[in-house]
Motif scaffolding. Structure first.
Motif, PDB file in Angstrom:
ATOM      1  N   SER A 129       0.851  -1.183   0.000  1.00  0.00           N
ATOM      2  CA  SER A 129       0.000   0.000   0.000  1.00  0.00           C
ATOM      3  C   SER A 129       0.891   1.239   0.000  1.00  0.00           C
ATOM      4  O   SER A 129       2.072   1.163   0.386  1.00  0.00           O
ATOM      5  CB  SER A 129      -0.885   0.010   1.243  1.00  0.00           C
ATOM      6  OG  SER A 129      -0.093   0.166   2.414  1.00  0.00           O
ATOM      7  N   ALA A 132       2.438   1.752   3.443  1.00  0.00           N
ATOM      8  CA  ALA A 132       3.458   0.753   3.748  1.00  0.00           C
ATOM      9  C   ALA A 132       4.733   1.021   2.963  1.00  0.00           C
ATOM     10  O   ALA A 132       5.848   0.857   3.488  1.00  0.00           O
ATOM     11  CB  ALA A 132       2.932  -0.643   3.439  1.00  0.00           C
ATOM     12  N   ARG A 155      -3.525   4.009  12.576  1.00  0.00           N
ATOM     13  CA  ARG A 155      -3.273   4.282  11.158  1.00  0.00           C
ATOM     14  C   ARG A 155      -2.055   3.526  10.648  1.00  0.00           C
ATOM     15  O   ARG A 155      -2.033   3.059   9.508  1.00  0.00           O
ATOM     16  CB  ARG A 155      -3.077   5.786  10.976  1.00  0.00           C
ATOM     17  CG  ARG A 155      -2.777   6.208   9.542  1.00  0.00           C
ATOM     18  CD  ARG A 155      -2.829   7.722   9.419  1.00  0.00           C
ATOM     19  NE  ARG A 155      -2.448   8.162   8.082  1.00  0.00           N
ATOM     20  CZ  ARG A 155      -1.225   8.504   7.723  1.00  0.00           C
ATOM     21  NH1 ARG A 155      -0.236   8.449   8.614  1.00  0.00           N
ATOM     22  NH2 ARG A 155      -0.956   8.903   6.491  1.00  0.00           N
ATOM     23  N   SER A 156      -1.035   3.408  11.487  1.00  0.00           N
ATOM     24  CA  SER A 156       0.227   2.837  11.024  1.00  0.00           C
ATOM     25  C   SER A 156       0.329   1.321  11.194  1.00  0.00           C
ATOM     26  O   SER A 156       1.125   0.679  10.511  1.00  0.00           O
ATOM     27  CB  SER A 156       1.394   3.492  11.769  1.00  0.00           C
ATOM     28  OG  SER A 156       1.286   3.266  13.166  1.00  0.00           O
ATOM     29  N   ARG A 157      -0.468   0.731  12.085  1.00  0.00           N
ATOM     30  CA  ARG A 157      -0.328  -0.707  12.347  1.00  0.00           C
ATOM     31  C   ARG A 157      -0.548  -1.567  11.110  1.00  0.00           C
ATOM     32  O   ARG A 157       0.206  -2.525  10.881  1.00  0.00           O
ATOM     33  CB  ARG A 157      -1.264  -1.140  13.474  1.00  0.00           C
ATOM     34  CG  ARG A 157      -1.058  -2.609  13.874  1.00  0.00           C
ATOM     35  CD  ARG A 157      -1.919  -3.016  15.052  1.00  0.00           C
ATOM     36  NE  ARG A 157      -1.493  -2.379  16.272  1.00  0.00           N
ATOM     37  CZ  ARG A 157      -2.206  -1.479  16.935  1.00  0.00           C
ATOM     38  NH1 ARG A 157      -3.383  -1.091  16.457  1.00  0.00           N
ATOM     39  NH2 ARG A 157      -1.771  -0.948  18.051  1.00  0.00           N
ATOM     40  N   PRO A 158      -1.574  -1.302  10.275  1.00  0.00           N
ATOM     41  CA  PRO A 158      -1.730  -2.151   9.074  1.00  0.00           C
ATOM     42  C   PRO A 158      -0.509  -2.109   8.157  1.00  0.00           C
ATOM     43  O   PRO A 158      -0.132  -3.129   7.588  1.00  0.00           O
ATOM     44  CB  PRO A 158      -2.966  -1.551   8.387  1.00  0.00           C
ATOM     45  CG  PRO A 158      -3.729  -0.882   9.487  1.00  0.00           C
ATOM     46  CD  PRO A 158      -2.684  -0.339  10.408  1.00  0.00           C
ATOM     47  N   ALA A 159       0.119  -0.930   8.013  1.00  0.00           N
ATOM     48  CA  ALA A 159       1.313  -0.821   7.169  1.00  0.00           C
ATOM     49  C   ALA A 159       2.462  -1.617   7.764  1.00  0.00           C
ATOM     50  O   ALA A 159       3.165  -2.347   7.063  1.00  0.00           O
ATOM     51  CB  ALA A 159       1.707   0.644   7.008  1.00  0.00           C
ATOM     52  N   THR A 161       2.255  -4.170   9.875  1.00  0.00           N
ATOM     53  CA  THR A 161       1.928  -5.586   9.810  1.00  0.00           C
ATOM     54  C   THR A 161       2.192  -6.151   8.426  1.00  0.00           C
ATOM     55  O   THR A 161       2.706  -7.271   8.276  1.00  0.00           O
ATOM     56  CB  THR A 161       0.456  -5.812  10.198  1.00  0.00           C
ATOM     57  OG1 THR A 161       0.242  -5.319  11.534  1.00  0.00           O
ATOM     58  CG2 THR A 161       0.098  -7.286  10.143  1.00  0.00           C
ATOM     59  N   LEU A 162       1.867  -5.387   7.394  1.00  0.00           N
ATOM     60  CA  LEU A 162       2.102  -5.825   6.023  1.00  0.00           C
ATOM     61  C   LEU A 162       3.591  -5.997   5.746  1.00  0.00           C
ATOM     62  O   LEU A 162       4.015  -6.989   5.144  1.00  0.00           O
ATOM     63  CB  LEU A 162       1.496  -4.816   5.043  1.00  0.00           C
ATOM     64  CG  LEU A 162       1.646  -5.138   3.551  1.00  0.00           C
ATOM     65  CD1 LEU A 162       1.048  -6.497   3.226  1.00  0.00           C
ATOM     66  CD2 LEU A 162       1.001  -4.046   2.714  1.00  0.00           C
ATOM     67  N   ARG A 165       4.744  -9.180   7.508  1.00  0.00           N
ATOM     68  CA  ARG A 165       4.239 -10.379   6.821  1.00  0.00           C
ATOM     69  C   ARG A 165       5.026 -10.652   5.545  1.00  0.00           C
ATOM     70  O   ARG A 165       5.282 -11.816   5.201  1.00  0.00           O
ATOM     71  CB  ARG A 165       2.759 -10.198   6.495  1.00  0.00           C
ATOM     72  CG  ARG A 165       2.158 -11.334   5.669  1.00  0.00           C
ATOM     73  CD  ARG A 165       0.664 -11.119   5.460  1.00  0.00           C
ATOM     74  NE  ARG A 165       0.107 -11.997   4.445  1.00  0.00           N
ATOM     75  CZ  ARG A 165      -0.209 -13.279   4.621  1.00  0.00           C
ATOM     76  NH1 ARG A 165      -0.008 -13.843   5.791  1.00  0.00           N
ATOM     77  NH2 ARG A 165      -0.720 -13.993   3.642  1.00  0.00           N
TER      78      ARG A 165
END
Length: 270
Positions: A129, A132, A155-159, A161-162, A165
């Motif tokens: 993203s 990210a 806001r930043s955790r999904p980036a 985590t990606l 991963r």
């Protein structure tokens, strides 16, 4: 008759899976030493969370856990044993469904070979993203960044985590002066796995390393729905088809649902 035989085979495998995962009969892991031995015996174990692979939190409790392990009566014992594992020679990475996985060190070279592969890394970067991608660029330019300095966690955790991963960064827990926890992100190449296994990983081809990890996961799970197995890793989308063709894994169906199980030639040795 064939469908009855298949269902019987799957039932036997599921019973074996519960026994090897220490759930039926219940055999709770009493301490960190026995938990480390469990990880080495299965090869690849989820720390917490839910999948067809063994869950260490469930092994410690000796029963399936619905919902969060932090809401169970065993939470303090689980937490203490998980912390105690740091003293044992295990490898940890967010490998299965992006969740933390503990592995036998024999899988370290394969993990490092997959993580450092230029083609895989380039493809992973292209699919990031925008946020990210920006976070990764910041980490690489600065060498490290504390996530509480990056921005609001929601806001930043999904980036973050990606990136974890995709095996592009490593995350170190930080206990701050204010009493809360955050993480320090660094490029993957600066992490302990890269430092420890880079030399050995050079002897492996990328496809070989990816297959070693997938077969280790199948071995640990004993059996898993094929749909889930195809989603285990962020890489190697064609692994299942290739391994089925070579009969390194087998497909069994029950009520129309395909499962994958280890083939007769499956080996988890590196």
């Amino acid at each position: 008759m064939e469908s009855v035989k298949t269902a019987s085979s799957l039932a036997a495998l599921q019973a074996r899976r519960l026994r090897l995962h220490r759930l039926d009969p219940s055999r709770p892991l009493p301490n960190a030493r026995s938990a480390a031995a469990f990880v080495r015996e299965r090869g690849m174990v989820m720390t917490t969370g839910h999948s067809s692979l063994p869950s260490l939190s469930e092994g410690i409790a000796g029963r399936p856990i619905s919902g969060s392990w932090m809401a169970t009566p065993d939470v303090h014992r689980i937490y203490a044993i998980l912390r105690g594992l740091r003293a044992h020679d295990l490898v940890e990475a967010p490998l299965i469904l992006g969740k933390a996985v503990l592995m036998h060190p024999r899988l370290g070279p394969a993990l490092q070979r997959v993580a450092r592969d230029p083609g895989r890394c380039e493809k992973a970067r292209e699919e990031l993203s925008p946020l990210a991608r920006r976070l990764l660029q910041t980490v690489e330019v600065r060498g490290a960044i504390r996530m509480d300095a990056w921005g609001p966690a929601a806001r930043s955790r999904p980036a973050r985590t990606l990136l974890e991963r995709e095996l592009l960064v490593v995350a170190d827990e930080v206990h701050t002066e204010g009493g809360y926890h955050t993480v320090n992100l660094r490029p993957w190449r600066t992490g302990q796995i890269a430092a420890r296994f880079e030399r050995e990983s050079r002897h492996l081809a990328y496809d070989e390393a990816a297959e070693i990890l997938f077969l280790a996961a199948v071995h640990a799970a004993v059996t898993a729905p094929e749909r889930e197995a195809r989603r285990w890793f962020a890489f190697g989308g064609d692994l299942v088809d290739a391994l089925l063709t070579r009969k390194a894994i087998r497909r069994l169906r029950d009520r129309g649902i395909p499962y994958v199980v280890a083939g007769r030639s499956t080996s988890t040795r590196c």
